[in-house]
Design a protein around this motif. Sequence first.
Motif, PDB file in Angstrom:
ATOM      1  N   TYR A   1       7.688 -19.219 -93.539  1.00 52.01           N
ATOM      2  CA  TYR A   1       8.860 -18.821 -94.323  1.00 52.01           C
ATOM      3  C   TYR A   1       9.664 -20.059 -94.710  1.00 52.01           C
ATOM      4  CZ  TYR A   1      12.990 -16.130 -95.705  1.00 52.01           C
ATOM      5  OH  TYR A   1      14.045 -15.581 -96.411  1.00 52.01           O
ATOM      6  N   ALA A   2       9.723 -21.034 -93.808  1.00 50.69           N
ATOM      7  CA  ALA A   2      10.426 -22.283 -94.119  1.00 50.69           C
ATOM      8  C   ALA A   2       9.771 -22.997 -95.299  1.00 50.69           C
ATOM      9  CB  ALA A   2      10.452 -23.187 -92.891  1.00 50.69           C
TER      10      ALA A   2
ATOM     11  N   PHE B   1      17.103 -13.226-100.186  1.00 53.75           N
ATOM     12  CA  PHE B   1      17.270 -11.908 -99.588  1.00 53.75           C
ATOM     13  C   PHE B   1      16.474 -11.852 -98.285  1.00 53.75           C
ATOM     14  CE2 PHE B   1      18.253 -11.456-104.037  1.00 53.75           C
ATOM     15  CZ  PHE B   1      19.369 -10.637-104.036  1.00 53.75           C
ATOM     16  N   VAL B   2      17.197 -11.921 -97.179  1.00 59.86           N
ATOM     17  CA  VAL B   2      16.546 -12.022 -95.872  1.00 59.86           C
ATOM     18  C   VAL B   2      16.310 -10.636 -95.274  1.00 59.86           C
ATOM     19  CG1 VAL B   2      17.476 -14.306 -95.430  1.00 59.86           C
ATOM     20  CG2 VAL B   2      18.784 -12.313 -94.705  1.00 59.86           C
ATOM     21  N   MET B   3      15.206 -10.508 -94.535  1.00 63.75           N
ATOM     22  CA  MET B   3      14.800  -9.217 -94.000  1.00 63.75           C
ATOM     23  C   MET B   3      15.157  -9.019 -92.532  1.00 63.75           C
ATOM     24  SD  MET B   3      11.138  -8.778 -95.926  1.00 63.75           S
ATOM     25  CE  MET B   3      11.002  -9.175 -97.670  1.00 63.75           C
ATOM     26  N   ASN B   4      15.562 -10.099 -91.859  1.00 61.89           N
ATOM     27  CA  ASN B   4      15.910  -9.987 -90.447  1.00 61.89           C
ATOM     28  C   ASN B   4      16.736 -11.202 -90.041  1.00 61.89           C
ATOM     29  OD1 ASN B   4      13.945 -12.127 -89.911  1.00 61.89           O
ATOM     30  ND2 ASN B   4      12.391 -10.523 -90.164  1.00 61.89           N
ATOM     31  N   ASP B   5      17.189 -11.209 -88.786  1.00 64.01           N
ATOM     32  CA  ASP B   5      18.029 -12.302 -88.306  1.00 64.01           C
ATOM     33  C   ASP B   5      17.294 -13.643 -88.288  1.00 64.01           C
ATOM     34  OD1 ASP B   5      20.189 -10.645 -87.985  1.00 64.01           O
ATOM     35  OD2 ASP B   5      19.846 -10.276 -85.846  1.00 64.01           O
ATOM     36  N   ALA B   6      16.001 -13.595 -87.984  1.00 69.23           N
ATOM     37  CA  ALA B   6      15.228 -14.835 -87.946  1.00 69.23           C
ATOM     38  C   ALA B   6      15.182 -15.484 -89.325  1.00 69.23           C
ATOM     39  CB  ALA B   6      13.817 -14.565 -87.430  1.00 69.23           C
TER      40      ALA B   6
ATOM     41  N   GLU C   1      16.825 -19.124 -90.616  1.00 74.37           N
ATOM     42  CA  GLU C   1      16.024 -20.132 -91.313  1.00 74.37           C
ATOM     43  C   GLU C   1      16.630 -20.465 -92.667  1.00 74.37           C
ATOM     44  OE1 GLU C   1      11.845 -20.700 -91.112  1.00 74.37           O
ATOM     45  OE2 GLU C   1      11.574 -18.823 -90.001  1.00 74.37           O
ATOM     46  N   ALA C   2      17.119 -19.438 -93.370  1.00 72.41           N
ATOM     47  CA  ALA C   2      17.726 -19.662 -94.680  1.00 72.41           C
ATOM     48  C   ALA C   2      19.005 -20.482 -94.551  1.00 72.41           C
ATOM     49  CB  ALA C   2      18.019 -18.328 -95.362  1.00 72.41           C
TER      50      ALA C   2
END
Length: 208
Positions: free
Chosen positions: A100-101, A132-137, A141-142
Amino acid sequence: MTKMMRRSFLGALAALALTMPHAAGVNAAEQATAIVAGGCFWCVEHDFRQLQGVSNVVSGYTGGSRANPTYEDYHDTDGDNPVPHVEAVEITYDPTKLTYANILDYYFHHIDPTDGGGQFCDRGPAYRPAIFVMNDAEKKEAEAKSADVAQAIKQQVAVEILPAAKFWPAEDYHQDYAEKNPTRYKYYRWNCGRDQRVEEVWSAAKTN
């Protein structure tokens, strides 16, 4: 074939099926998705199609309050639709080849991270940059990547980090636009100054 022979045959097939990897399941397990917005979705889609490890990119709309948005109305803010959608892309990628990074790093190097009022020649909230992030992780990272970019370019980053909302694929004629309309796409991209501005931002970062 007798009933006994048929049962034996079907039993053997069932046992064989259990020992074989289910192709659809394997493929699904190997795929991950990310949703980002960076101005014109034709351009963001085309850029991400060049990244090895990406298997599919879909142009669409997200982040707004209208159900079933179309190209004609996704940016409307009248009446019961106070929040406009933003042009975005949904990226499907192989997490054994990309993290993802990696996706975020590639994204930031193909937009103007300093411009929250739109991107390049496309102005307004419908073209604002966002992750648009899907979770805390993914959120962490964002946020970390955004901080790294701000330090690299020595400017404030204007990219929003928002919780993922329903993604609405755009009309078919918007998908693969660069491949379907290469001349018009190249003219639009150049005239909009996208690559020129990206080069300006990141060339300055290299000299800082």
